[in-house]
Design a protein around this motif. Structure first.
Motif, PDB file in Angstrom:
ATOM      1  N   ILE A 102       0.832  -1.209   0.000  1.00  0.00           N
ATOM      2  CA  ILE A 102       0.000   0.000   0.000  1.00  0.00           C
ATOM      3  C   ILE A 102       0.862   1.252   0.000  1.00  0.00           C
ATOM      4  O   ILE A 102       0.594   2.215  -0.740  1.00  0.00           O
ATOM      5  N   PHE A 103       1.909   1.243   0.792  1.00  0.00           N
ATOM      6  CA  PHE A 103       2.788   2.411   0.843  1.00  0.00           C
ATOM      7  C   PHE A 103       3.415   2.696  -0.513  1.00  0.00           C
ATOM      8  O   PHE A 103       3.501   3.846  -0.947  1.00  0.00           O
ATOM      9  N   GLN A 104       3.869   1.662  -1.162  1.00  0.00           N
ATOM     10  CA  GLN A 104       4.495   1.861  -2.461  1.00  0.00           C
ATOM     11  C   GLN A 104       3.502   2.443  -3.460  1.00  0.00           C
ATOM     12  O   GLN A 104       3.832   3.342  -4.250  1.00  0.00           O
ATOM     13  N   GLU A 105       2.273   1.959  -3.410  1.00  0.00           N
ATOM     14  CA  GLU A 105       1.237   2.477  -4.312  1.00  0.00           C
ATOM     15  C   GLU A 105       0.935   3.948  -4.021  1.00  0.00           C
ATOM     16  O   GLU A 105       0.732   4.752  -4.935  1.00  0.00           O
ATOM     17  N   LEU A 106       0.914   4.306  -2.743  1.00  0.00           N
ATOM     18  CA  LEU A 106       0.622   5.691  -2.373  1.00  0.00           C
ATOM     19  C   LEU A 106       1.743   6.635  -2.796  1.00  0.00           C
ATOM     20  O   LEU A 106       1.492   7.756  -3.253  1.00  0.00           O
ATOM     21  N   LEU A 107       2.975   6.195  -2.643  1.00  0.00           N
ATOM     22  CA  LEU A 107       4.108   7.046  -3.022  1.00  0.00           C
ATOM     23  C   LEU A 107       4.229   7.189  -4.533  1.00  0.00           C
ATOM     24  O   LEU A 107       4.650   8.241  -5.040  1.00  0.00           O
ATOM     25  N   ALA A 145      -2.751  12.860  -4.872  1.00  0.00           N
ATOM     26  CA  ALA A 145      -2.262  13.281  -3.558  1.00  0.00           C
ATOM     27  C   ALA A 145      -2.810  14.665  -3.267  1.00  0.00           C
ATOM     28  O   ALA A 145      -3.092  15.448  -4.184  1.00  0.00           O
ATOM     29  N   GLN A 146      -2.953  14.970  -2.011  1.00  0.00           N
ATOM     30  CA  GLN A 146      -3.429  16.293  -1.609  1.00  0.00           C
ATOM     31  C   GLN A 146      -2.242  17.245  -1.509  1.00  0.00           C
ATOM     32  O   GLN A 146      -1.278  16.979  -0.786  1.00  0.00           O
ATOM     33  N   VAL A 147      -2.305  18.334  -2.245  1.00  0.00           N
ATOM     34  CA  VAL A 147      -1.232  19.331  -2.184  1.00  0.00           C
ATOM     35  C   VAL A 147      -1.417  20.161  -0.920  1.00  0.00           C
ATOM     36  O   VAL A 147      -2.431  20.839  -0.753  1.00  0.00           O
ATOM     37  N   MET A 148      -0.430  20.106  -0.033  1.00  0.00           N
ATOM     38  CA  MET A 148      -0.500  20.837   1.227  1.00  0.00           C
ATOM     39  C   MET A 148       0.147  22.219   1.121  1.00  0.00           C
ATOM     40  O   MET A 148      -0.261  23.160   1.791  1.00  0.00           O
ATOM     41  N   GLY A 194      15.097  23.636  -5.103  1.00  0.00           N
ATOM     42  CA  GLY A 194      13.829  22.919  -5.194  1.00  0.00           C
ATOM     43  C   GLY A 194      13.724  21.875  -4.095  1.00  0.00           C
ATOM     44  O   GLY A 194      14.734  21.286  -3.683  1.00  0.00           O
ATOM     45  N   TYR A 195      12.511  21.653  -3.605  1.00  0.00           N
ATOM     46  CA  TYR A 195      12.303  20.707  -2.493  1.00  0.00           C
ATOM     47  C   TYR A 195      10.931  20.080  -2.657  1.00  0.00           C
ATOM     48  O   TYR A 195       9.931  20.778  -2.847  1.00  0.00           O
ATOM     49  N   LYS A 196      10.880  18.744  -2.606  1.00  0.00           N
ATOM     50  CA  LYS A 196       9.619  18.028  -2.699  1.00  0.00           C
ATOM     51  C   LYS A 196       9.522  17.000  -1.570  1.00  0.00           C
ATOM     52  O   LYS A 196      10.501  16.329  -1.229  1.00  0.00           O
ATOM     53  N   LEU A 197       8.331  16.903  -1.012  1.00  0.00           N
ATOM     54  CA  LEU A 197       8.059  15.901   0.018  1.00  0.00           C
ATOM     55  C   LEU A 197       6.669  15.338  -0.210  1.00  0.00           C
ATOM     56  O   LEU A 197       5.704  16.088  -0.358  1.00  0.00           O
ATOM     57  N   ARG A 198       6.579  14.020  -0.258  1.00  0.00           N
ATOM     58  CA  ARG A 198       5.276  13.354  -0.244  1.00  0.00           C
ATOM     59  C   ARG A 198       5.230  12.451   0.982  1.00  0.00           C
ATOM     60  O   ARG A 198       6.091  11.587   1.180  1.00  0.00           O
ATOM     61  N   GLY A 199       4.227  12.665   1.817  1.00  0.00           N
ATOM     62  CA  GLY A 199       4.018  11.817   2.979  1.00  0.00           C
ATOM     63  C   GLY A 199       2.863  10.877   2.745  1.00  0.00           C
ATOM     64  O   GLY A 199       1.781  11.289   2.313  1.00  0.00           O
ATOM     65  N   ALA A 200       3.078   9.585   3.019  1.00  0.00           N
ATOM     66  CA  ALA A 200       2.035   8.572   2.882  1.00  0.00           C
ATOM     67  C   ALA A 200       1.817   7.935   4.245  1.00  0.00           C
ATOM     68  O   ALA A 200       2.756   7.391   4.837  1.00  0.00           O
ATOM     69  N   GLY A 201       0.596   8.014   4.749  1.00  0.00           N
ATOM     70  CA  GLY A 201       0.325   7.509   6.085  1.00  0.00           C
ATOM     71  C   GLY A 201      -0.826   6.538   6.124  1.00  0.00           C
ATOM     72  O   GLY A 201      -1.682   6.508   5.228  1.00  0.00           O
ATOM     73  N   ILE A 202      -0.849   5.732   7.176  1.00  0.00           N
ATOM     74  CA  ILE A 202      -1.974   4.839   7.439  1.00  0.00           C
ATOM     75  C   ILE A 202      -2.745   5.418   8.618  1.00  0.00           C
ATOM     76  O   ILE A 202      -2.242   5.446   9.740  1.00  0.00           O
ATOM     77  N   ASN A 203      -3.929   5.927   8.339  1.00  0.00           N
ATOM     78  CA  ASN A 203      -4.737   6.611   9.354  1.00  0.00           C
ATOM     79  C   ASN A 203      -3.954   7.712  10.054  1.00  0.00           C
ATOM     80  O   ASN A 203      -4.046   7.903  11.268  1.00  0.00           O
ATOM     81  N   GLU A 233       3.133  17.242  -0.359  1.00  0.00           N
ATOM     82  CA  GLU A 233       1.887  16.522  -0.604  1.00  0.00           C
ATOM     83  C   GLU A 233       1.654  15.488   0.496  1.00  0.00           C
ATOM     84  O   GLU A 233       2.597  15.022   1.137  1.00  0.00           O
ATOM     85  N   SER A 234       0.396  15.128   0.669  1.00  0.00           N
ATOM     86  CA  SER A 234       0.035  14.106   1.643  1.00  0.00           C
ATOM     87  C   SER A 234      -1.002  13.179   1.033  1.00  0.00           C
ATOM     88  O   SER A 234      -1.896  13.617   0.303  1.00  0.00           O
ATOM     89  N   VAL A 235      -0.883  11.901   1.341  1.00  0.00           N
ATOM     90  CA  VAL A 235      -1.835  10.908   0.854  1.00  0.00           C
ATOM     91  C   VAL A 235      -2.008   9.864   1.950  1.00  0.00           C
ATOM     92  O   VAL A 235      -1.079   9.568   2.707  1.00  0.00           O
ATOM     93  N   GLU A 236      -3.213   9.299   2.041  1.00  0.00           N
ATOM     94  CA  GLU A 236      -3.514   8.440   3.187  1.00  0.00           C
ATOM     95  C   GLU A 236      -4.269   7.193   2.789  1.00  0.00           C
ATOM     96  O   GLU A 236      -5.060   7.195   1.842  1.00  0.00           O
ATOM     97  N   HIS A 237      -4.014   6.124   3.563  1.00  0.00           N
ATOM     98  CA  HIS A 237      -4.780   4.882   3.452  1.00  0.00           C
ATOM     99  C   HIS A 237      -5.630   4.721   4.706  1.00  0.00           C
ATOM    100  O   HIS A 237      -5.134   4.834   5.824  1.00  0.00           O
ATOM    101  N   LYS A 238      -6.933   4.460   4.522  1.00  0.00           N
ATOM    102  CA  LYS A 238      -7.831   4.223   5.640  1.00  0.00           C
ATOM    103  C   LYS A 238      -7.784   2.738   6.012  1.00  0.00           C
ATOM    104  O   LYS A 238      -8.019   1.870   5.173  1.00  0.00           O
ATOM    105  N   SER A 239      -7.480   2.484   7.271  1.00  0.00           N
ATOM    106  CA  SER A 239      -7.272   1.113   7.733  1.00  0.00           C
ATOM    107  C   SER A 239      -8.160   0.819   8.939  1.00  0.00           C
ATOM    108  O   SER A 239      -8.501   1.731   9.700  1.00  0.00           O
ATOM    109  N   PRO A 240      -8.535  -0.433   9.155  1.00  0.00           N
ATOM    110  CA  PRO A 240      -9.283  -0.789  10.375  1.00  0.00           C
ATOM    111  C   PRO A 240      -8.426  -0.729  11.631  1.00  0.00           C
ATOM    112  O   PRO A 240      -8.954  -0.772  12.747  1.00  0.00           O
ATOM    113  N   ILE A 241      -7.114  -0.626  11.466  1.00  0.00           N
ATOM    114  CA  ILE A 241      -6.223  -0.527  12.622  1.00  0.00           C
ATOM    115  C   ILE A 241      -6.344   0.879  13.218  1.00  0.00           C
ATOM    116  O   ILE A 241      -6.100   1.868  12.530  1.00  0.00           O
TER     117      ILE A 241
END
Length: 720
Positions: A299-304, A309-312, A453-462, A483-491
């Motif tokens: 999942i992390f690899q797919e998100l990255l 992604a949401q531009v912050m 130039g500087y780029k950051l993408r954060g991928a999180g689980i909940n 940017e930020s992107v998230e996976h919704k998990s039951p954890i």
């Protein structure tokens, strides 16, 4: 020059006449022992006072009781809050007794321990409470002595008239003072006149803790209460069947009940509960997705790699900057789920009756405990009382109220007072964890080694927003994309000490060292160059104080003799979180071919330090916490169940592994900012950067001990 401030009566003051005398600007009372004064019970003090609310009371005998409204979980708030009131009151600290206040949202706006926000929120309110009481005491003394109020001075609970040599204690005028009207405006002390604030004061609970008196939730006992332990389902599963015949047969078991996918064993003490729960035969079935750590890797690899992604934050033309770059640096950093693992596992007491509910226990959010109870039962919140015990740690776990609601539900079902107690295994397998997060960083350098130039993408689980888009280096780089992107998990996840920044700081600071190395620049000078640019030519909005960050960097470099000892390999890190700034330097020395972590320097700018003893402990504790979790801790899952269930498999730092720590504070006289969390985030980066300096190995994954590069360097950890 003193500040002239308007009082807010709702904040701290309700004045009324006393039945038997005494000034009472206070709240509910409970006993608080002191070996140096007569111990008055709650009933004895209340017999001299009619209803009041807020921060302090003074009896005719001169007893001063100061109430600390916020939950105490080791951050020293129960000592430092009363110090502030006592300072403006001009009290003698030895005459002060401290009482933990019950929940009272009418008079205490923020009874929360979280986000390092208690001190910034309450600083002025606490000062006003003490200053207003002092004003009224002086006014009463002036009337009694028939002298102008401005001819009187106060010190250590005594009011002096210099011209006549007469003096009165606070207790001697408390009754008259209680009849006066509170002033609309009040003058606060100049900080140069502080006598209590800024001095080392011992924790007010020390004696009780050392002698084993009941302070914590686990200590709480009520005659006739039932005990309960609960078997909770794996994440993403629900109950299918329960066979409780054998469990009910254990001596001391009252009943076995199910509610909301939970199976609760209820009895007269915890030991039979532990035995009976082992005899439960429970089957579960999937209720949505059931995840393992192998799923999270995918999942992390797919998100990255994904396009969505949401531009912050976006400044400048990032694509053009990277297209024209002389050099591009790219790295990924990852952190695992973590348990909060407070020393005191979750527990709470509830007594649900027809017309009211009594709650007692350790919570960081007592109002949330009350509101969720009210919602569950459908009763008014004012029918629910919440008594706070001392918390044996929390670190964000006790911001939730799940363990409170469990006790409430069982008390209602059993029609009896119930105390729910979690085991360590319950705490680690049924908890709410620090989110797992991965970051992808990219930096563009021009031919002179400037970061363009500087780029950051954060991928999180909940994790929610897994970035802090307005923190440094934002504002110092012409072209920036976060940017930020998230996976919704039951954890279930929850804020974990210094939420998000606890890992983000490590990743950002380690990556900036990578960029400095590629640019062939000293890491400290590289950061200072960026900050000077942010100061002189800011890019977009800057939401951190550039000068304060520069200040801790320069002082940390000075105190650590940065770059001046050829036998040391030093790593640097600096971070802004929870309104405060912390810079750290880690020293690694080579001993017989092996790197040894010798020392960590920490410089903190948290404004005025109320209690140096408590502040020093907070910084040291944050460093130990930050180091231990960066080095060792990891929580992995198999089919919705954590593999690590206790400290035999969930590694924590040990005392012998803690290096020497040297703590410094910036003395700038500004109002206090947060301190419970800011010392933790920079630690992992300082250590990782020092290890790279000594060995050439980059540590981009936590925990360090599970990274291949770490196994090759044989780092020695030992207390010096």
């Amino acid at each position: 020059m003193a500040n002239l401030t308007k009082t807010n009566r709702r904040d701290f003051l309700k004045i009324a006449a006393m039945a038997g005398g005494g000034l009472f600007i206070g709240f509910n009372l409970s006993s608080c022992d002191s070996p140096k004064m007569k111990v008055l019970s709650t009933a004895e003090i209340l017999s001299k006072a009619l209803g009041f609310n807020s921060y302090l009371s003074i009896s005719p005998e001169g007893h001063i009781v100061i109430y600390s409204p916020n939950p105490e979980l080791g951050q020293n708030i129960k000592t430092s809050f009363p110090m502030i009131v006592a300072e403006e009151l001009d009290a003698d600290w030895k005459d002060v007794r401290v009482v933990q206040a019950f929940l009272d949202t009418e008079n205490y706006e923020r009874q929360v321990t979280g986000g390092s926000g208690a001190m910034p929120h309450s600083w002025e309110r606490l000062r006003k409470a003490g200053a207003t009481a002092r004003h009224m005491l002086v006014a009463a003394a002036a009337a009694k002595l028939e002298v102008p109020a401005n001819s009187l001075t106060t010190e250590k609970g005594v009011i002096f008239h210099k011209d006549s040599g007469k003096k009165l204690t606070y207790g001697e005028v408390a009754t008259e003072a209680s009849l006066l009207t509170a002033p609309e405006e009040i003058t606060l002390k100049d900080i140069k006149d502080f006598k209590i604030i800024g001095t080392p004061v011992k924790n007010v609970d020390n004696q009780a803790m050392f002698t084993g008196k009941p302070l914590f939730g686990l200590d709480f006992y009520r005659e006739g209460m039932l005990h309960a332990m609960i078997q909770r389902p794996p994440f993403g599963m629900k109950l299918k069947s329960v066979n409780d015949v054998a469990a009910k047969g254990v001596k001391g078991i009252v009943d076995v009940v199910t509610f909301k996918n939970n199976v609760a064993v209820v009895g007269n003490s915890t030991w039979p509960l532990i035995q009976a729960r082992k005899l439960l035969k429970i089957e579960y079935e999937a209720d949505g997705s059931v995840e393992s750590s192998s799923d999270h890797d995918r999942i992390f690899q797919e998100l990255l790699d994904g396009k969505e992604a949401q531009v912050m934050r976006k400044d400048g033309n990032v694509d053009l900057a990277f297209k024209n770059a002389a050099q591009v640096i790219k790295s990924e950093y990852q952190c695992p789920f973590l348990s909060h693992t407070p020393m005191e596992p979750m527990n709470f007491f509830a007594d649900v009756r027809a017309d009211k509910v009594e709650l007692v226990g350790p919570t960081q959010t007592p109002d949330r405990a009350r509101s969720e109870t009210a919602e569950l039962l459908g009763i008014p919140p004012e029918n629910i009382s919440v008594e706070l015990t001392r918390l044996g740690g929390g670190f964000g776990r006790r911001l939730r109220a799940d363990f409170v609601v469990e006790a409430v539900e069982l008390s209602k079902m059993m029609k009896a007072p119930v105390k729910v107690t979690w085991s360590r295994e319950d705490d680690m397998t049924g908890g709410a964890y620090r989110p797992a997060v991965r970051y992808r960083f990219e930096a563009a350098l021009d031919e002179q080694g400037n970061m363009i130039g500087y780029k950051l993408r954060g991928a999180g689980i909940n994790a929610g927003n897994s970035t802090r888009q307005d923190n440094f280096p934002s504002g110092s780089v012409d072209n920036l994309l976060i940017e930020s992107v998230e996976h919704k998990s039951p954890i279930t996840t929850n804020p974990w000490r210094a939420p998000i920044t606890n890992f983000l700081a490590y990743a950002e600071q380690a990556f900036l060292d990578e960029v400095a190395f590629a640019a062939k620049k000293d890491p400290v000078k590289f950061r200072l160059e960026l900050l000077e640019r942010a100061k002189k030519s800011p890019i977009g909005e800057i939401k951190y104080d550039v000068d304060r960050m520069i200040g801790v960097i320069e002082l940390a470099a000075e105190k650590s003799n940065w770059g001046k000892n050829g036998n040391l390999h030093q790593g640097f890190s600096v971070y802004y979180s929870h309104r405060s700034y912390v810079a750290q330097v880690a020293d690694v020395e080579i001993n017989k071919g092996n790197p040894v972590l010798k020392k960590i320097y920490a410089v903190t700018d948290c404004g005025i330090v109320v209690n140096p003893t408590g502040a020093d402990q907070q910084v040291r504790g944050g460093i130990v916490d930050g180091m231990g979790h960066a080095m060792f801790s990891n929580l992995t899952f198999e089919n919705g169940v954590p593999k690590q269930k206790n400290f035999d498999s969930y590694r924590l730092i040990r005392m012998k592994e803690v290096p020497e720590i040297e703590v410094h504070f910036v003395q700038n006289g500004i109002d206090p900012t947060g301190l419970g969390e800011p010392a933790l985030p920079p630690t992992g980066g300082a250590i990782a950067n020092a290890i790279f300096k000594a060995t050439g190995k980059r540590l981009r994954s936590q925990p360090f001990v599970e990274q291949q590069e770490f196994s090759e360097i044989n780092l020695e950890l030992r207390m010096t």
